[in-house]
Write a protein that holds these residues in place. Structure first.
Motif, PDB file in Angstrom:
ATOM      1  N   ASP A   1      22.884  -2.868  18.557  1.00 51.69           N
ATOM      2  CA  ASP A   1      23.612  -2.962  17.295  1.00 51.69           C
ATOM      3  C   ASP A   1      22.612  -2.873  16.145  1.00 51.69           C
ATOM      4  N   VAL A   2      22.659  -1.770  15.405  1.00 49.11           N
ATOM      5  CA  VAL A   2      21.686  -1.549  14.330  1.00 49.11           C
ATOM      6  C   VAL A   2      22.303  -1.744  12.946  1.00 49.11           C
ATOM      7  N   ARG A   3      23.529  -2.264  12.867  1.00 51.81           N
ATOM      8  CA  ARG A   3      24.231  -2.350  11.593  1.00 51.81           C
ATOM      9  C   ARG A   3      23.510  -3.239  10.578  1.00 51.81           C
ATOM     10  N   GLU A   4      22.794  -4.257  11.044  1.00 48.88           N
ATOM     11  CA  GLU A   4      22.124  -5.168  10.118  1.00 48.88           C
ATOM     12  C   GLU A   4      20.663  -4.796   9.885  1.00 48.88           C
ATOM     13  N   ARG A   5      20.213  -3.727  10.476  1.00 55.33           N
ATOM     14  CA  ARG A   5      18.825  -3.293  10.302  1.00 55.33           C
ATOM     15  C   ARG A   5      18.684  -2.426   9.056  1.00 55.33           C
ATOM     16  N   ALA A   6      17.478  -2.423   8.492  1.00 54.83           N
ATOM     17  CA  ALA A   6      17.217  -1.579   7.321  1.00 54.83           C
ATOM     18  C   ALA A   6      17.261  -0.118   7.747  1.00 54.83           C
ATOM     19  N   ARG A   7      18.038   0.673   7.029  1.00 55.32           N
ATOM     20  CA  ARG A   7      18.157   2.094   7.361  1.00 55.32           C
ATOM     21  C   ARG A   7      16.953   2.847   6.818  1.00 55.32           C
ATOM     22  N   ASN A   8      16.381   3.721   7.637  1.00 51.12           N
ATOM     23  CA  ASN A   8      15.243   4.525   7.213  1.00 51.12           C
ATOM     24  C   ASN A   8      15.721   5.918   6.839  1.00 51.12           C
ATOM     25  N   LEU A   9      15.189   6.450   5.743  1.00 54.50           N
ATOM     26  CA  LEU A   9      15.617   7.756   5.257  1.00 54.50           C
ATOM     27  C   LEU A   9      14.747   8.902   5.767  1.00 54.50           C
ATOM     28  N   GLY A  10      13.797   8.573   6.651  1.00 50.93           N
ATOM     29  CA  GLY A  10      12.953   9.618   7.222  1.00 50.93           C
ATOM     30  C   GLY A  10      11.551   9.647   6.655  1.00 50.93           C
ATOM     31  N   ALA A  11      11.146   8.560   6.003  1.00 54.52           N
ATOM     32  CA  ALA A  11       9.778   8.463   5.467  1.00 54.52           C
ATOM     33  C   ALA A  11       9.217   7.096   5.802  1.00 54.52           C
ATOM     34  N   TRP A  12       7.908   7.042   6.040  1.00 57.29           N
ATOM     35  CA  TRP A  12       7.276   5.792   6.448  1.00 57.29           C
ATOM     36  C   TRP A  12       6.000   5.563   5.631  1.00 57.29           C
ATOM     37  N   PRO A  13       6.127   5.374   4.309  1.00 60.06           N
ATOM     38  CA  PRO A  13       4.923   5.197   3.477  1.00 60.06           C
ATOM     39  C   PRO A  13       4.222   3.890   3.798  1.00 60.06           C
ATOM     40  N   VAL A  14       2.898   3.919   3.761  1.00 60.59           N
ATOM     41  CA  VAL A  14       2.073   2.744   4.042  1.00 60.59           C
ATOM     42  C   VAL A  14       1.297   2.375   2.783  1.00 60.59           C
ATOM     43  N   VAL A  15       1.400   1.123   2.360  1.00 61.04           N
ATOM     44  CA  VAL A  15       0.658   0.649   1.193  1.00 61.04           C
ATOM     45  C   VAL A  15      -0.819   0.530   1.575  1.00 61.04           C
ATOM     46  N   PRO A  16      -1.728   1.129   0.794  1.00 62.33           N
ATOM     47  CA  PRO A  16      -3.161   1.011   1.102  1.00 62.33           C
ATOM     48  C   PRO A  16      -3.610  -0.451   1.106  1.00 62.33           C
ATOM     49  N   GLY A  17      -4.600  -0.738   1.914  1.00 64.75           N
ATOM     50  CA  GLY A  17      -5.063  -2.113   2.065  1.00 64.75           C
ATOM     51  C   GLY A  17      -5.487  -2.754   0.760  1.00 64.75           C
ATOM     52  N   HIS A  18      -6.146  -1.998  -0.121  1.00 67.04           N
ATOM     53  CA  HIS A  18      -6.646  -2.595  -1.357  1.00 67.04           C
ATOM     54  C   HIS A  18      -5.533  -2.906  -2.345  1.00 67.04           C
ATOM     55  N   GLU A  19      -4.317  -2.394  -2.096  1.00 68.67           N
ATOM     56  CA  GLU A  19      -3.192  -2.680  -2.981  1.00 68.67           C
ATOM     57  C   GLU A  19      -2.324  -3.827  -2.470  1.00 68.67           C
ATOM     58  N   ARG A  20      -2.645  -4.371  -1.335  1.00 69.40           N
ATOM     59  CA  ARG A  20      -1.849  -5.464  -0.775  1.00 69.40           C
ATOM     60  C   ARG A  20      -2.394  -6.816  -1.241  1.00 69.40           C
ATOM     61  N   PRO A  21      -1.509  -7.769  -1.527  1.00 74.97           N
ATOM     62  CA  PRO A  21      -2.001  -9.131  -1.790  1.00 74.97           C
ATOM     63  C   PRO A  21      -2.595  -9.722  -0.516  1.00 74.97           C
ATOM     64  N   LEU A  22      -3.526 -10.618  -0.664  1.00 74.20           N
ATOM     65  CA  LEU A  22      -4.168 -11.269   0.477  1.00 74.20           C
ATOM     66  C   LEU A  22      -3.618 -12.677   0.624  1.00 74.20           C
TER      67      LEU A  22
ATOM     68  N   LEU B   1      -5.226  -8.294  10.006  1.00 73.37           N
ATOM     69  CA  LEU B   1      -4.213  -8.242  11.046  1.00 73.37           C
ATOM     70  C   LEU B   1      -3.030  -7.338  10.717  1.00 73.37           C
ATOM     71  N   VAL B   2      -2.899  -6.892   9.471  1.00 74.27           N
ATOM     72  CA  VAL B   2      -1.693  -6.200   9.015  1.00 74.27           C
ATOM     73  C   VAL B   2      -2.000  -4.742   8.669  1.00 74.27           C
ATOM     74  N   GLY B   3      -1.197  -3.828   9.218  1.00 71.46           N
ATOM     75  CA  GLY B   3      -1.266  -2.434   8.820  1.00 71.46           C
ATOM     76  C   GLY B   3      -2.482  -1.679   9.311  1.00 71.46           C
ATOM     77  N   VAL B   4      -3.062  -2.100  10.429  1.00 71.83           N
ATOM     78  CA  VAL B   4      -4.240  -1.423  10.960  1.00 71.83           C
ATOM     79  C   VAL B   4      -3.908  -0.805  12.318  1.00 71.83           C
ATOM     80  N   SER B   5      -4.781   0.064  12.808  1.00 74.53           N
ATOM     81  CA  SER B   5      -4.565   0.738  14.088  1.00 74.53           C
ATOM     82  C   SER B   5      -4.545  -0.279  15.226  1.00 74.53           C
ATOM     83  N   PRO B   6      -3.499  -0.308  16.063  1.00 75.49           N
ATOM     84  CA  PRO B   6      -3.443  -1.285  17.155  1.00 75.49           C
ATOM     85  C   PRO B   6      -4.641  -1.246  18.107  1.00 75.49           C
ATOM     86  N   PRO B   7      -5.122  -0.070  18.552  1.00 74.22           N
ATOM     87  CA  PRO B   7      -6.289  -0.092  19.442  1.00 74.22           C
ATOM     88  C   PRO B   7      -7.532  -0.685  18.782  1.00 74.22           C
TER      89      PRO B   7
END
Length: 280
Positions: A103-124, A218-224
């Protein structure tokens, strides 16, 4: 549903659907659709869906075996497919057979783009294990969580009825609030007094605040890369090691779950920080 990692290979014309790089498969689907004059739309996950073929595509994080033979994360996504008959093809995820499974009705719908905020623009944010993450302290009520996030209103809420299967709905219990501006999700359990209390916090891998432990982001980095850094730190300091269900390595005893978020063809780390009583 044909699983991306374990399902059989499926071909549509000359196009292989399973275990592909998502962007490459998307291009091939659009090319085949043009040649057959059918419409391609975007489904809830941001992937191609073609009602004329009964095909709705999806993705999973790719896994593999290490040189030593154990399961390990890859930093990439790979394709899966939901295949339905004509009676479900007009909107597969809105039909009862599929909703009962996913059931995906309560999930955020994606429009086909997956932008990633650069690390230096994220609050710590600071993480104090078992106590708090940034301004969010475990045990807060939903109103206190919202106030701590500068009064932000949740963009989406997920909850449940505890005995829906009995036909008696009863009280609805809040289980998750999603805050788009802050880039976090708050997860709740229901306190005996009936008020939901904060039990875990997820920082969105693409947009959430950066959180580090032992100097490791821990956030937004390559899993391997994250796995390698955590395992090296654990070995250097003779600490306990635990693996999450998706094969991510974490420190034992810290109530940390490392999942992933999709970033186009890639996967990025998405941690959930939990209270001591939270079941993981």
């Amino acid at each position: 549903m044909v699983n991306a990692l374990e399902g059989p290979l499926v071909r549509l014309g000359e196009v292989e659907l399973i275990g592909r790089v998502p962007s490459k498969l998307r291009a091939e689907i659009h090319g085949l659709a043009r040649s057959e004059d059918v419409v391609v739309r975007v489904n809830w996950s941001g992937d191609p869906e073609v009602a004329a073929w009964g095909v709705s595509l999806g993705t999973s994080q790719e896994l593999g075996l290490s040189a030593e033979g154990w399961l390990e994360q890859k930093g990439t996504m790979t394709t899966s497919a939901l295949l339905v008959g004509p009676e479900l093809a007009h909107d597969p995820y809105a039909t009862p057979p599929v909703m009962h499974w996913r059931d995906v009705r309560e999930r955020a719908r994606n429009l086909g783009a997956w932008p990633v905020v650069p690390g230096h623009e994220r609050p710590l944010w600071e993480w104090v294990p078992l106590e708090r993450v940034g301004p969010l302290r475990f045990g807060m009520s939903p109103s206190e969580v919202s106030a701590a996030l500068d009064g932000e209103t949740p963009a989406g809420r997920i909850g449940h009825f505890p005995h829906w299967w009995s036909g008696k709905a009863g009280q609805w219990y809040l289980s998750e609030d999603r805050f788009e501006k802050a880039g976090v999700s708050a997860h709740y359990w229901t306190h005996p007094n009936g008020v939901p209390r904060l039990g875990a916090v997820t920082s969105c891998g693409r947009t959430g605040p950066q959180v580090a432990h032992a100097g490791i982001p821990l956030v937004g980095v390559s899993p391997p890369a994250l796995d390698a850094a955590i395992i090296q730190h654990i070995e250097d300091h003779d600490l306990g090691l635990r693996f999450c269900p998706n094969a991510a390595a974490v420190w034992d005893g810290l109530q940390l779950v490392l999942q992933t978020a999709r970033a186009g063809d890639a996967a990025v780390s998405e941690p959930t920080f939990c209270a001591e009583e939270w079941e993981i």
